[in-house]
Structure formats: structure tokens, C-alpha cells
Motif scaffolding. Structure first.
Motif, PDB file in Angstrom:
ATOM      1  N   ILE A  68       0.836  -1.206   0.000  1.00  0.00           N
ATOM      2  CA  ILE A  68       0.000   0.000   0.000  1.00  0.00           C
ATOM      3  C   ILE A  68       0.875   1.262   0.000  1.00  0.00           C
ATOM      4  O   ILE A  68       0.597   2.212  -0.737  1.00  0.00           O
ATOM      5  CB  ILE A  68      -0.935   0.002   1.231  1.00  0.00           C
ATOM      6  CG1 ILE A  68      -1.898  -1.167   1.139  1.00  0.00           C
ATOM      7  CG2 ILE A  68      -1.703   1.314   1.329  1.00  0.00           C
ATOM      8  CD1 ILE A  68      -2.624  -1.484   2.418  1.00  0.00           C
ATOM      9  N   PHE A  69       1.921   1.256   0.800  1.00  0.00           N
ATOM     10  CA  PHE A  69       2.741   2.465   0.939  1.00  0.00           C
ATOM     11  C   PHE A  69       3.978   2.462   0.038  1.00  0.00           C
ATOM     12  O   PHE A  69       4.852   3.298   0.210  1.00  0.00           O
ATOM     13  CB  PHE A  69       3.178   2.627   2.404  1.00  0.00           C
ATOM     14  CG  PHE A  69       2.060   3.015   3.322  1.00  0.00           C
ATOM     15  CD1 PHE A  69       1.658   4.335   3.433  1.00  0.00           C
ATOM     16  CD2 PHE A  69       1.389   2.053   4.060  1.00  0.00           C
ATOM     17  CE1 PHE A  69       0.614   4.692   4.282  1.00  0.00           C
ATOM     18  CE2 PHE A  69       0.350   2.400   4.913  1.00  0.00           C
ATOM     19  CZ  PHE A  69      -0.035   3.721   5.011  1.00  0.00           C
ATOM     20  N   SER A  70       4.011   1.543  -0.932  1.00  0.00           N
ATOM     21  CA  SER A  70       5.178   1.394  -1.830  1.00  0.00           C
ATOM     22  C   SER A  70       6.468   1.407  -1.031  1.00  0.00           C
ATOM     23  O   SER A  70       7.421   2.114  -1.357  1.00  0.00           O
ATOM     24  CB  SER A  70       5.230   2.520  -2.868  1.00  0.00           C
ATOM     25  OG  SER A  70       4.090   2.468  -3.643  1.00  0.00           O
ATOM     26  N   TRP A  71       6.475   0.675   0.047  1.00  0.00           N
ATOM     27  CA  TRP A  71       7.640   0.608   0.935  1.00  0.00           C
ATOM     28  C   TRP A  71       8.597  -0.439   0.354  1.00  0.00           C
ATOM     29  O   TRP A  71       8.227  -1.598   0.207  1.00  0.00           O
ATOM     30  CB  TRP A  71       7.182   0.198   2.332  1.00  0.00           C
ATOM     31  CG  TRP A  71       8.211   0.343   3.394  1.00  0.00           C
ATOM     32  CD1 TRP A  71       9.054  -0.615   3.845  1.00  0.00           C
ATOM     33  CD2 TRP A  71       8.493   1.510   4.148  1.00  0.00           C
ATOM     34  NE1 TRP A  71       9.854  -0.116   4.828  1.00  0.00           N
ATOM     35  CE2 TRP A  71       9.537   1.185   5.040  1.00  0.00           C
ATOM     36  CE3 TRP A  71       7.986   2.813   4.150  1.00  0.00           C
ATOM     37  CZ2 TRP A  71      10.069   2.119   5.932  1.00  0.00           C
ATOM     38  CZ3 TRP A  71       8.509   3.721   5.037  1.00  0.00           C
ATOM     39  CH2 TRP A  71       9.548   3.381   5.917  1.00  0.00           C
ATOM     40  N   PRO A  72       9.803  -0.042  -0.017  1.00  0.00           N
ATOM     41  CA  PRO A  72      10.660  -0.981  -0.744  1.00  0.00           C
ATOM     42  C   PRO A  72      11.280  -2.061   0.144  1.00  0.00           C
ATOM     43  O   PRO A  72      12.485  -2.201   0.236  1.00  0.00           O
ATOM     44  CB  PRO A  72      11.731  -0.068  -1.329  1.00  0.00           C
ATOM     45  CG  PRO A  72      11.805   1.080  -0.383  1.00  0.00           C
ATOM     46  CD  PRO A  72      10.450   1.265   0.201  1.00  0.00           C
ATOM     47  N   GLY A  73      10.454  -2.834   0.794  1.00  0.00           N
ATOM     48  CA  GLY A  73      10.946  -3.890   1.676  1.00  0.00           C
ATOM     49  C   GLY A  73      10.690  -5.256   1.084  1.00  0.00           C
ATOM     50  O   GLY A  73      10.326  -5.379  -0.099  1.00  0.00           O
ATOM     51  N   ILE A  74      10.852  -6.303   1.901  1.00  0.00           N
ATOM     52  CA  ILE A  74      10.714  -7.648   1.348  1.00  0.00           C
ATOM     53  C   ILE A  74       9.266  -8.018   1.069  1.00  0.00           C
ATOM     54  O   ILE A  74       9.001  -8.874   0.235  1.00  0.00           O
ATOM     55  CB  ILE A  74      11.356  -8.708   2.280  1.00  0.00           C
ATOM     56  CG1 ILE A  74      10.920  -8.495   3.712  1.00  0.00           C
ATOM     57  CG2 ILE A  74      12.856  -8.740   2.145  1.00  0.00           C
ATOM     58  CD1 ILE A  74      11.305  -9.632   4.612  1.00  0.00           C
ATOM     59  N   GLY A  75       8.318  -7.377   1.738  1.00  0.00           N
ATOM     60  CA  GLY A  75       6.914  -7.667   1.491  1.00  0.00           C
ATOM     61  C   GLY A  75       6.545  -7.335   0.059  1.00  0.00           C
ATOM     62  O   GLY A  75       5.977  -8.161  -0.673  1.00  0.00           O
ATOM     63  N   LYS A  76       6.901  -6.129  -0.331  1.00  0.00           N
ATOM     64  CA  LYS A  76       6.574  -5.679  -1.686  1.00  0.00           C
ATOM     65  C   LYS A  76       7.340  -6.527  -2.721  1.00  0.00           C
ATOM     66  O   LYS A  76       6.819  -6.902  -3.758  1.00  0.00           O
ATOM     67  CB  LYS A  76       6.946  -4.193  -1.821  1.00  0.00           C
ATOM     68  CG  LYS A  76       6.448  -3.557  -3.092  1.00  0.00           C
ATOM     69  CD  LYS A  76       6.638  -2.068  -3.044  1.00  0.00           C
ATOM     70  CE  LYS A  76       6.172  -1.443  -4.349  1.00  0.00           C
ATOM     71  NZ  LYS A  76       6.844  -1.999  -5.501  1.00  0.00           N
TER      72      LYS A  76
END
Lengths: 278, 335
Positions: free
Chosen positions: B281-289
Motif C-alpha cells: 500500500i505504501f510502496s515501501w521498498p521492503g521484502i513484502g513488496k
């Protein structure tokens, strides 16, 4: 002047079935250096009355009295902060379940030192020394090791000794012992009782012993109050009470002592109103 | 204690192998041919298709692929991403700090607020504070996370303009990656406004990710506290004349923390699941995305490697919680 003076104490709890009175119209007076036994069956309000003195009842309890004085000071008129200054210093209490009375997350040493830290100006090392002295005084072997022990590492008897050490930390003027031997086995019961009496004699404090064991009363008490359904049935010095009980409930209690068993059966303390209007 | 840690570490091995099998089978159960997906709309000749399948080892029987995969793992080889052609471990390590930073902030917020709310509710049992706190906790627990995120974005980003909508850092700031943690790197960069930008970017994702764990921790703390407050040793504490703050904050809370620590540990696994949604949702560049993108690309190596690494992190967190449990509960420590 009595050390503790209570006149017309009532303690009630709000329940779904209406207001329930655990103690009604109770008068108690404890002199300095005296051993007072409060006896009665379970639910007679013995503990509740003393918890009211200590200010340990839950918020759901309503406490009222014409007078509740400790060393002449009105306990009911005190602020919570003033009450806390007395608790643990001038009056202390030990409970029925020694293992459950000690906090399982802290060492015995910590729990004794905590009281000293709260009420005295002793330094850290002096507090530790006093705690070790107390552990020795209550007959705990290897006090250095037990200082660092957790409650689960000790027996029930040792936990009760540790509780007594906590209660005695500031040399209180009044010690309330709420059935201190009930949860212990018979040999330990005797030891704990002797310990309490020795400490009482040595320190000159007053001891209120709540019990339903008439044998304990006979061995220890100067004076006895018999309670039933939250009311005082009889009050007398121990000798008089055992020799010439005046109230029928007291007579019924005494006739239920184990030595009065007939053919292996004890007479029952028959349910009656004993003159109590509920 | 050492034996306890060793035993727990040994237990990690069968758990790890079980997860490798699950991860391996799970990705292969998804419909779609990874080679065809790679080729895109242009398609492939059957010869080229077969050659690529052979190159990636997909022509081998399933058990053989699994054995090769495990052998690779023991060499520290988590595979190569189909789409980026970079090692999975390298890609994971590049993104993991972003997730760790977010997850850490979220669990910190959830623990601090959750424990405080739970204690307050228990101490004021039955009062309006208790009703309100537990009411909010129930709403927080029941709320779909994506909807909650959208509400927050609409309120604080679109309408009020207080927080950024997405990303980890404002575009105006550039500084070298030192630790991978934006809060630390922005602070180290010394660029005015960079740290504030990192904080502002963190606020909404942290709140969203913390919501469910916060609700769970608050409810657990309340019930644990209620149980502890009724114990005899609480009466002992009060009979010593201690202040209410010490009685509740030390004597009660220390005991109530025993089940709460376990709950917090369990919430970390929930957090990893929540991170996948929140990061998308927040375009957070982590492993989830990264994982979501890889699933849609059928990037087998990334999905199974990523799953495995996430599982490893969860296992390590659980191990830490077990050790912490021994710290807060002396009855476990000495056994």
C-alpha cells in the motif's frame, strides 16, 4: 490507651443480590504486647475485619466504623499516603498461603529489602545486612543463599518464614497473622507458631492471630474473640473462654475439638442463628 | 541455560527443512509457467522453451529439483532471480533493512501503547476507560488493514497533507546507504530535513502495521494484569506500604509480562504477514513488496528463497522470545 481500637466496624460488599455485610458492628481492642486470637469458622469475617484495618480491601468494599484508631490516630480519616506510611512499618500482615504471598518474579532478598527501602533510611549495604539478619532470626538456614532464592525454590514453611521476615523488617508494633499455619503441614505449623510467639515476646509487638484452630488459640492467645457471621459472639481471656464459655456458639466450637470425638465422630457445629439477626 | 539454547538451536533444523519443503511445493502449485511469463507477449519457440526449462532445471523431476535446491542452500546459494538475474540473498539483504526498520517501529509502538492501554484498562476495570480502550482494541483488531491504511492516507496525506503518501524518503534528499536503515542513514548524512523526512515517511506505515498487534497486546495485557492483580502477593506488596505505581508497575506488571512477552513474539510473525500488505500500500521498498512482485512474476527462486529467509527471521525472533521468557520468568530460568 489501646494500640488498636475499633468500634462498631462494618464492612459490606455490593453484590448482584444486594449489599452483603461481611462484618457488622464489630468492636476490637488490641493492647501493646498482647496476643489476641480471632476465631470463627470460614466466612465469619475474621480476615475481612483485619484487612479493613490494614486498608487492603478492594474498592468494592465499604468500610465504616464509629472509631478505628491505631495509637490514637484515626485510620479512616487518614489519606491513602498516610495509611501507606503506617503499613509495613507500624503494622504488618502475613497471610494464609505463604507461597502465593511472595512475588514469584523477585528474590526473597529483594522482597525484604523493598520494605526497608520504603520505610527506613538505611544504605544499600545496611539493608542487605538487615535482611540477612532477619532471615537468620526467622530460622532460615543458609541466609546468604536464600537471600538470592526465588519463592519457588523454597518450601512452604520457608516461604512463611520469609513472609514473617518481611513483616518484621521494620519491627512493627502490630502484626496480623491471617491463618499463618493453615496451609502448612503439622510439624511446620508448630515451628511457625513458636517462631511467631518468640518474635512477639522478644519485640514486644502486639499479635493478632486469625485462626479457626482452637488448639492454636489455647497455646498462644492472651485474649480471644469468637466471631460468627461477621459479628462478635464472645470475647474473653483465653483461660476463661476454654474453662467457661458463655456463648452457645463458643461451646459448640469447643465441643468440636478433635479430643471430643465420640466413636470416631465429632459433634457438629450445628447451623443455627446463634442470636445473629441477618 | 546453554543447554537450553543449544536444544532450541537444534530444533531449528527440522523446522527449517519443513519450511524449505513447504516453500518449494507452494510456489510450484501456483498455475503458470515461469519461462513463458519471462518471455512475455513475444512468446517462445518450443525449442527455446525446452532449452530454458533445462537451463533452470525445471525439466528435472520434482524430487531432484528439491535436492538440488537444498544442496544449494547449504552452500549459501538461495538461487538467482529470473527477472533481475541477481542472487536472491543479495536482493533480500538489500530490502530487509527497510522491512526491519518498519517492523521494529511497529512492534515498538504496539508494545508500548498496548501494554500501557492494557494496564490502564485492568487497573480501572469496568470504568469508561476500560470500556473505551477495549472497544478501540476490538475495532483495531477487526479492521481490514488495507482499508485502515487507505483511511489514514486520505485523512493525513491527501486532506491534511501532514504525511507523505508513499516511499521511505523525500526525493529531494540523496545520501549514501550506510546501514540500510533510513532513520540512521538520514541522521548520519547530516542533511537538514532528511531525518524528519524519514520519520514522516515512517509514521503512517508504522501505525497501520502496529494496529492489529497493538490491539492483541492490549487485550492480552489487560487479562494478564487482571489475573495478577487478584493474587495474594499483590496484597503483600500493598501491605508493605508501597506506592500504587510501584505495586502495579513493578509487582503486577512484571508477572503480567510473562504471557505478554509470548504474545509480542507471536505478533512478530503476524507482523511479517502484515508487512506484505502494508508495504504494497505504501510502496515501501521492503521484502513484502518484493515478494508480492515476485509472486506475480512467478519468480520461483525469489519466492521460495524469500519465504525461507522470512521464516528464518521469524524462527530467530521466536528463539529470542524464548530466551527473553526465561529472563522475565525465573521459574523457567532455573529449570
Amino acid at each position: 490507651m489501646a494500640l488498636l481500637e475499633i468500634r462498631n466496624l462494618s464492612v459490606s460488599f455490593e453484590t448482584t443480590a444486594g449489599r452483603f455485610f461481611a462484618v457488622q458492628g464489630l468492636d476490637v481492642s488490641v493492647d501493646e504486647g498482647e496476643v489476641l486470637a480471632v476465631v470463627g469458622e470460614s466466612g465469619s469475617g475474621k480476615s475481612v475485619a483485619m484487612l479493613a484495618v490494614m486498608g487492603l480491601l478492594p474498592d468494592t468494599a465499604t468500610v465504616s466504623a464509629d472509631a478505628m484508631r491505631f495509637e490514637g490516630r484515626d485510620l479512616l480519616g487518614m489519606t491513602p499516603r498516610q495509611r501507606r506510611a503506617l503499613s509495613g512499618r507500624d503494622m504488618a500482615m502475613i497471610f494464609q498461603e505463604p507461597v502465593a504471598s511472595l512475588n514469584p518474579c523477585f528474590t526473597v532478598g529483594f522482597q525484604i529489602v523493598e520494605t526497608l527501602k520504603r520505610h527506613t533510611k538505611l544504605s544499600g549495604s545496611a539493608r542487605r545486612a538487615r535482611a540477612l539478619e532477619l532471615l537468620t532470626a526467622v530460622g532460615i538456614p543458609e541466609p546468604e543463599r536464600r537471600y538470592a532464592s526465588y519463592p519457588h525454590q523454597m518450601s512452604g514453611g520457608q516461604c512463611q518464614r520469609a513472609m514473617i521476615a518481611i513483616a518484621m523488617a521494620c519491627s512493627p508494633k502490630l502484626l496480623i497473622a491471617d491463618e499463618p499455619t493453615t496451609a502448612l503441614d503439622v510439624t511446620i505449623q508448630k515451628q511457625i507458631l513458636d517462631l511467631l510467639l518468640n518474635l512477639q515476646t522478644e519485640s514486644g509487638m502486639a499479635l493478632v492471630l486469625i485462626t479457626h484452630d482452637m488448639g492454636v488459640v489455647a497455646e498462644t492467645a492472651d485474649r480471644v474473640i469468637v466471631q460468627y457471621q461477621g459479628r462478635k459472639m464472645e470475647e474473653a481471656d483465653a483461660l476463661t473462654l476454654f474453662e467457661a464459655p458463655r456463648h452457645p456458639y463458643t461451646r459448640a466450637l469447643l465441643s468440636a475439638l478433635p479430643e471430643n470425638a465420640v466413636g470416631g465422630r465429632l459433634p457438629t457445629v450445628a447451623v443455627g442463628d446463634w442470636g445473629v439477626r441477618t | 541455560m546453554l543447554l537450553f539454547i543449544l536444544r532450541r538451536l537444534l530444533l531449528l533444523i527440522p523446522t527449517f527443512l519443513g519450511i524449505t519443503l513447504l516453500a518449494f511445493l507452494f510456489i510450484r502449485m501456483l498455475p503458470g509457467d515461469p519461462v513463458l511469463l519471462l518471455a512475455g507477449e513475444r512468446g517462445l519457440s518450443p525449442e527455446r522453451h525446452a532449452a530454458l526449462l533445462a537451463q533452470f532445471g525445471f525439466d528435472q523431476p520434482m524430487w531432484r529439483q528439491y535436492v538440488d535446491y537444498i544442496a544449494g542452500l547449504f552452500r549459501g546459494d538461495f538461487g538467482i532471480s529470473f527477472s533481475t538475474k541477481r542472487p536472491v540473498l543479495e536482493e533480500f539483504m538489500a530490502r530487509f533493512p527497510a522491512t526491519l526498520e518498519l517492523a521494529f517501529c511497529a512492534i515498538l509502538l504496539a508494545s508500548v501503547l498496548g501494554i500501557a492501554a492494557g494496564v490502564l484498562a485492568a487497573v480501572r476495570r469496568g470504568s469508561w476507560i476500560d470500556q473505551l480502550t477495549m472497544g478501540i482494541a476490538l475495532v483495531g483488531y477487526s479492521m481490514p488493514i488495507f482499508w485502515w491504511a487507505l483511511l489514514l492516507i486520505i485523512a493525513f496525506s491527501s486532506t491534511l497533507g501532514w504525511t507523505p503518501v508513499s516511499g521511505r524518503m523525500g526525493l529531494a534528499y540523496y545520501f549514501p546507504d550506510v546501514t540500510g536503515f533510513m532513520l540512521i542513514d538520514s541522521w548520519l548524512s547530516g542533511r537538514p530535513g532528511a531525518f524528519k523526512s524519514a520519520v514522516m515517511h515512517l509514521i503512517l506505515p508504522t501505525i497501520v502495521l502496529a494496529t492489529i498487534p497493538l490491539a492483541v497486546i492490549a487485550r492480552q495485557t489487560r487479562s494478564a494484569m487482571l489475573e495478577v492483580l487478584g493474587e495474594v502477593y499483590m496484597m503483600t506488596a500493598r501491605s508493605k506500604g508501597l506506592s500504587p505505581l510501584r505495586v502495579v508497575g513493578l509487582h503486577a506488571l512484571r508477572n503480567a509480562m510473562i504471557p505478554v512477552v509470548t504474545t509480542i513474539g507471536l505478533q512478530v510473525s503476524v507482523l511479517m504477514g502484515g508487512a506484505i500488505l502494508t508495504e504494497s500500500i505504501f510502496s515501501w521498498p521492503g521484502i513484502g513488496k518484493w515478494m508480492i512482485d515476485s509472486i506475480s512474476r512467478r519468480d520461483y527462486q525469489v519466492v521460495q528463497g524469500g519465504l525461507l529467509l522470512i521464516a528464518l527471521v521469524v524462527m530467530l525472533v521466536n528463539l529470542t522470545v524464548d530466551l527473553l521468557y526465561g529472563l522475565v520468568n525465573p521459574r523457567v530460568r532455573r529449570q
